[in-house]
Design a protein around this motif. Structure first.
Motif, PDB file in Angstrom:
ATOM      1  N   PRO A 218       0.829  -1.211   0.000  1.00  0.00           N
ATOM      2  CA  PRO A 218       0.000   0.000   0.000  1.00  0.00           C
ATOM      3  C   PRO A 218       0.861   1.257   0.000  1.00  0.00           C
ATOM      4  O   PRO A 218       2.054   1.194   0.302  1.00  0.00           O
ATOM      5  CB  PRO A 218      -0.790  -0.119   1.312  1.00  0.00           C
ATOM      6  N   PRO A 219       0.255   2.412  -0.338  1.00  0.00           N
ATOM      7  CA  PRO A 219       1.032   3.655  -0.299  1.00  0.00           C
ATOM      8  C   PRO A 219       1.581   3.911   1.104  1.00  0.00           C
ATOM      9  O   PRO A 219       1.031   3.403   2.094  1.00  0.00           O
ATOM     10  CB  PRO A 219       0.019   4.732  -0.703  1.00  0.00           C
ATOM     11  N   ASP A 220       2.646   4.683   1.175  1.00  0.00           N
ATOM     12  CA  ASP A 220       3.336   4.865   2.458  1.00  0.00           C
ATOM     13  C   ASP A 220       2.397   5.317   3.575  1.00  0.00           C
ATOM     14  O   ASP A 220       2.515   4.858   4.718  1.00  0.00           O
ATOM     15  CB  ASP A 220       4.471   5.888   2.305  1.00  0.00           C
ATOM     16  N   ASP A 221       1.449   6.204   3.252  1.00  0.00           N
ATOM     17  CA  ASP A 221       0.592   6.710   4.335  1.00  0.00           C
ATOM     18  C   ASP A 221      -0.417   5.661   4.805  1.00  0.00           C
ATOM     19  O   ASP A 221      -1.112   5.856   5.799  1.00  0.00           O
ATOM     20  CB  ASP A 221      -0.101   8.034   3.938  1.00  0.00           C
ATOM     21  N   ALA A 222      -0.506   4.526   4.088  1.00  0.00           N
ATOM     22  CA  ALA A 222      -1.419   3.459   4.529  1.00  0.00           C
ATOM     23  C   ALA A 222      -0.644   2.190   4.905  1.00  0.00           C
ATOM     24  O   ALA A 222      -1.233   1.134   5.117  1.00  0.00           O
ATOM     25  CB  ALA A 222      -2.411   3.145   3.411  1.00  0.00           C
ATOM     26  N   SER A 223       0.668   2.292   4.968  1.00  0.00           N
ATOM     27  CA  SER A 223       1.486   1.102   5.252  1.00  0.00           C
ATOM     28  C   SER A 223       1.686   0.958   6.763  1.00  0.00           C
ATOM     29  O   SER A 223       2.401   1.747   7.387  1.00  0.00           O
ATOM     30  CB  SER A 223       2.838   1.233   4.528  1.00  0.00           C
ATOM     31  N   ALA A 224       1.046  -0.067   7.318  1.00  0.00           N
ATOM     32  CA  ALA A 224       1.033  -0.229   8.781  1.00  0.00           C
ATOM     33  C   ALA A 224       2.427  -0.498   9.350  1.00  0.00           C
ATOM     34  O   ALA A 224       2.760  -0.047  10.443  1.00  0.00           O
ATOM     35  CB  ALA A 224       0.097  -1.385   9.142  1.00  0.00           C
ATOM     36  N   HIS A 225       3.258  -1.234   8.610  1.00  0.00           N
ATOM     37  CA  HIS A 225       4.506  -1.728   9.202  1.00  0.00           C
ATOM     38  C   HIS A 225       5.761  -0.971   8.784  1.00  0.00           C
ATOM     39  O   HIS A 225       6.821  -1.162   9.396  1.00  0.00           O
ATOM     40  CB  HIS A 225       4.704  -3.204   8.824  1.00  0.00           C
ATOM     41  N   SER A 226       5.647  -0.150   7.726  1.00  0.00           N
ATOM     42  CA  SER A 226       6.875   0.422   7.138  1.00  0.00           C
ATOM     43  C   SER A 226       7.729   1.180   8.141  1.00  0.00           C
ATOM     44  O   SER A 226       8.944   0.964   8.217  1.00  0.00           O
ATOM     45  CB  SER A 226       6.534   1.349   5.973  1.00  0.00           C
ATOM     46  N   ASP A 240       6.516   3.221  -1.464  1.00  0.00           N
ATOM     47  CA  ASP A 240       6.400   4.158  -2.593  1.00  0.00           C
ATOM     48  C   ASP A 240       7.755   4.437  -3.241  1.00  0.00           C
ATOM     49  O   ASP A 240       7.836   4.595  -4.465  1.00  0.00           O
ATOM     50  CB  ASP A 240       5.759   5.483  -2.129  1.00  0.00           C
ATOM     51  N   GLU A 241       8.795   4.497  -2.424  1.00  0.00           N
ATOM     52  CA  GLU A 241      10.136   4.739  -2.999  1.00  0.00           C
ATOM     53  C   GLU A 241      10.506   3.618  -3.967  1.00  0.00           C
ATOM     54  O   GLU A 241      11.007   3.854  -5.061  1.00  0.00           O
ATOM     55  CB  GLU A 241      11.201   4.765  -1.887  1.00  0.00           C
TER      56      GLU A 241
END
Ligand code: FAQ
Length: 354
Positions: A218-226, A240-241
């Motif tokens: 998912p996009p960074d703002d929706a990525s729970a674990h990033s 996203d990168e």
């Protein structure tokens, strides 16, 4: 790593003074910050262990489920050369699964446990493998795009803070590189072939492009674990990168192939020094993750069946190992009952089964 081992921690046992966990965590954090590798016997936070198991299990499952879409074409490869290449590639994917399950075992989770969770639908595998392979050109598109996306995502994982995962990724990436090139070469042959072959290659790219972009998550703002995974240096770049990096790599390759990427909004952005690209259908991504993709049911059914039908192989391997480790004079244990055959399922999504 110059950290505290799990054994040392266990020895300290329940009498550990207050604040000991914080001290252990500080040693762990310092090791991660200093780019040292965390090894299986080192102390690590429970959440770090759990997150690694989660990601590595999903990764291992993706490799073995990922054998299905392409294996579907082994019997129909158009030449002996193509068949030999495809068989080697599919076998490589099985090997990747094996390295990754072994790496996960170093964290205390057995392969059986992880496979049970996969078969029960309690652990994920990559969304990409829930799409059908409709023509021979799909084998090329998977090699070029899916393996290409996998390499883009996995090369940074060679620097993952957890030693066994990072080391497994080094070998996997070398093999993925061969996979990507064979896909590119296959598509190039089709693209330069007859008009019908060119059209088949373009159709495959049209169908695999967007799902390949979804592989990065998912996009960074929706990525729970990033955020946490990046702090722990499990992941080195955000979703996203890596997606952007992949798009920038693919555009010139598509031009060389003489194929078009199916995105009218794709264009070079001089200011950013990167390509702009169109909106991803995240609704589709979430539907696939929920189990509603075109092949989810087929992939899991086939995986469960392969596991059941392979029971006799596992039993035989265990019996063989026991026989060879039995002390002289000791009887080897009787081998297990033969596996039972399960009925074959049929695909209901347009993908013919081999
Ligand atoms: N599909 O917070 P994030 C291959 C889940 S191997 C399904 O961003 P994270 C080789 C994610 O698990 C391809 N689920 O998660 C090959 C999480 O759910 P959870 C596999 C996805 O971990 C080629 C939730 O969404 N590669 O292709 C996907 O920070 C050809 C929230 O997401 C790897 O596994 C998705 N696409 O980042 C084989 C590489 N994306 O666990 C055969 C290692 C996200 O909370 C033929 N993994 N989710 O239930 C990673 O780098 C990361 O795990 C990401 C996701 C980037 C996949």
């Amino acid at each position: 790593m110059a950290a505290v081992t799990a054994d040392q921690t266990a020895q300290a046992g329940a009498d550990r003074p207050e604040g000991a966990d914080e001290a252990l965590e500080a040693v762990f954090d310092a090791a991660v910050a200093a780019e040292e590798r965390i090894e299986p016997r080192d102390w690590m936070p429970d959440a770090y262990r759990a997150s690694l198991v989660r990601q590595m299990a999903q990764h291992a499952h993706s490799e073995i489920i990922g054998m299905q879409p392409e294996a579907n074409w082994i019997t129909r490869a158009p030449s002996l050369r193509r068949k030999a290449i495809l068989m080697a590639k599919v076998q490589d994917e099985a090997g990747h699964g094996l390295y990754l399950y072994s790496a996960a075992e170093t964290l205390g989770t057995g392969r059986e446990e992880l496979l049970d969770k996969l078969h029960a639908g309690r652990q994920r595998y990559s969304s990409i493998f829930n799409y059908p392979t409709l023509t021979w050109a799909d084998v090329g598109a998977i090699g070029w795009l899916v393996d290409g996306a996998a390499i883009t995502n996995q090369v940074p994982l060679c620097r993952c803070s957890y030693g066994p995962y990072a080391r497994a990724m080094v070998r996997i990436c070398k093999e993925e590189s061969f996979h990507q090139r064979q896909g590119y070469e296959l598509l190039l042959a089709l693209s330069r072939g007859t008009p019908a072959q060119h059209e088949m290659a373009q159709d495959a790219v049209n169908r695999w492009w967007w799902p390949s972009l979804m592989m990065f998550g998912p996009p960074d703002d929706a990525s729970a674990h990033s955020a946490q995974s990046m702090t722990w240096k499990i992941k080195r770049h955000s979703n996203d990168e890596l997606r952007q990096r992949f798009v920038d790599i693919c555009v010139p390759q598509a031009e060389s192939l003489g194929l078009t990427l199916p995105d009218p909004d794709l264009r070079w952005n001089e200011e950013r020094g990167q390509h702009d690209f169109g909106a991803i259908d995240w609704q589709e991504f979430h539907e696939v993750l929920k189990g509603n993709g075109p092949c989810n049911e087929q992939r899991l059914t086939q995986r469960r069946r392969a596991h059941e039908e392979g029971a006799w192989v596992r039993d035989a391997a265990v019996a063989y190992a026991q026989k060879h480790t039995a002390k002289p004079g000791q009887a080897a244990p009787a081998h297990a009952a033969p596996a039972h055959a399960a009925p074959r399922a049929t695909a209901g999504n347009g993908e013919a089964t081999a």
